[in-house]
Design a protein around this motif. Structure first.
Motif, short mmCIF file in Angstrom:
data_model
loop_
_atom_site.label_atom_id
_atom_site.label_comp_id
_atom_site.label_asym_id
_atom_site.label_seq_id
_atom_site.Cartn_x
_atom_site.Cartn_y
_atom_site.Cartn_z
N UNK A 130 30.02 36.08 38.04
CA UNK A 130 30.01 35.67 39.40
C UNK A 130 30.35 36.76 40.37
N UNK A 131 29.38 36.88 41.27
CA UNK A 131 29.44 37.96 42.15
C UNK A 131 30.76 37.85 43.14
N UNK A 132 31.28 36.48 43.23
CA UNK A 132 32.29 36.57 44.47
C UNK A 132 33.42 36.94 43.80
N UNK A 133 33.62 37.15 42.48
CA UNK A 133 34.86 37.57 41.95
C UNK A 133 35.04 39.00 42.02
N UNK A 134 34.04 39.77 42.49
CA UNK A 134 33.97 41.29 42.25
C UNK A 134 35.12 41.68 43.25
N UNK A 135 35.20 41.43 44.41
CA UNK A 135 36.23 41.86 45.39
C UNK A 135 37.59 41.82 44.70
#
Length: 203
Positions: free
Chosen positions: A176-181
């Motif tokens: 999930x890209x939104x977890x990278x931060x």
């Protein structure tokens, strides 16, 4: 490409002949996806970038920079920074799949995290055949309303199934890209803790 029963010849209508295109130029990627979105609008988008990938360099020539889509005619490729620029210009994509080696790494993901929902890629070297396209496209054809995560998982599952039958190990995954931060914050805090630990020799 439109479906027909002739397996020996492509009978689809030629839409355009672009001639020789530099596939290592990130602006060409932007042009293609914008063209596809304009001419074939959809509720959800899957973008697959196929070719050699070097998201994580294990060694080799110091002149090779991290990236994907190496054009052997021009010797250009899309580097990691340019990939982020391309995705920003392209606009929202539901699933991006890197059918290439070494692209599932935090550095690559962080560049594109704000423009994609799910990232499918391999942490390690991919076998030569790459994706099992028939495997996941059959599932998509039978369930064309599937959500982005379900499609991303189908790509991974088809890939693993194909290579497990050949006895080959694989590392294709979906994130999930939104977890990278959040990952960046954790890694930064860990690195800071190490630097303050006073035991640089063992580190």
């Amino acid at each position: 490409i439109t479906k027909d029963n002739d397996k020996t010849k492509i009978n689809s209508q030629l839409i355009a002949d672009l001639g020789e295109v530099d596939m290592g130029d990130y602006k060409q990627l932007i042009n293609f996806v914008k063209w596809a979105k304009k001419n074939y609008p959809a509720k959800k988008y899957l973008l697959i970038i196929w070719n050699h990938g070097s998201g994580w360099e294990k060694g080799g020539s110091p002149k090779i920079t991290k990236g994907i889509s190496y054009d052997e005619a021009t010797n250009n490729h899309i580097n990691t920074t340019q990939l982020g620029l391309a995705m920003k210009e392209i606009g929202r994509i539901d699933v991006i799949d890197f059918d290439a080696c070494l692209m599932q790494m935090a550095e690559v993901g962080y560049e594109i995290k704000d423009y994609v929902r799910y990232i499918v890629a391999s942490e390690e070297v991919e076998p030569g055949d790459g994706n099992s396209y028939d495997g996941f496209l059959l599932r998509l054809a039978s369930n064309p309303t599937m959500g982005p995560l379900e499609l991303a998982k189908a790509i991974v599952d088809a890939y693993h199934s194909y290579y497990s039958q050949e006895g080959k190990g694989t590392t294709k995954s979906v994130i999930r890209a939104d977890q990278l931060a959040g990952l960046l914050n954790v890694v930064n805090n860990f690195a800071y803790s190490i630097s303050q630990g006073g035991d640089k020799e063992s580190v």
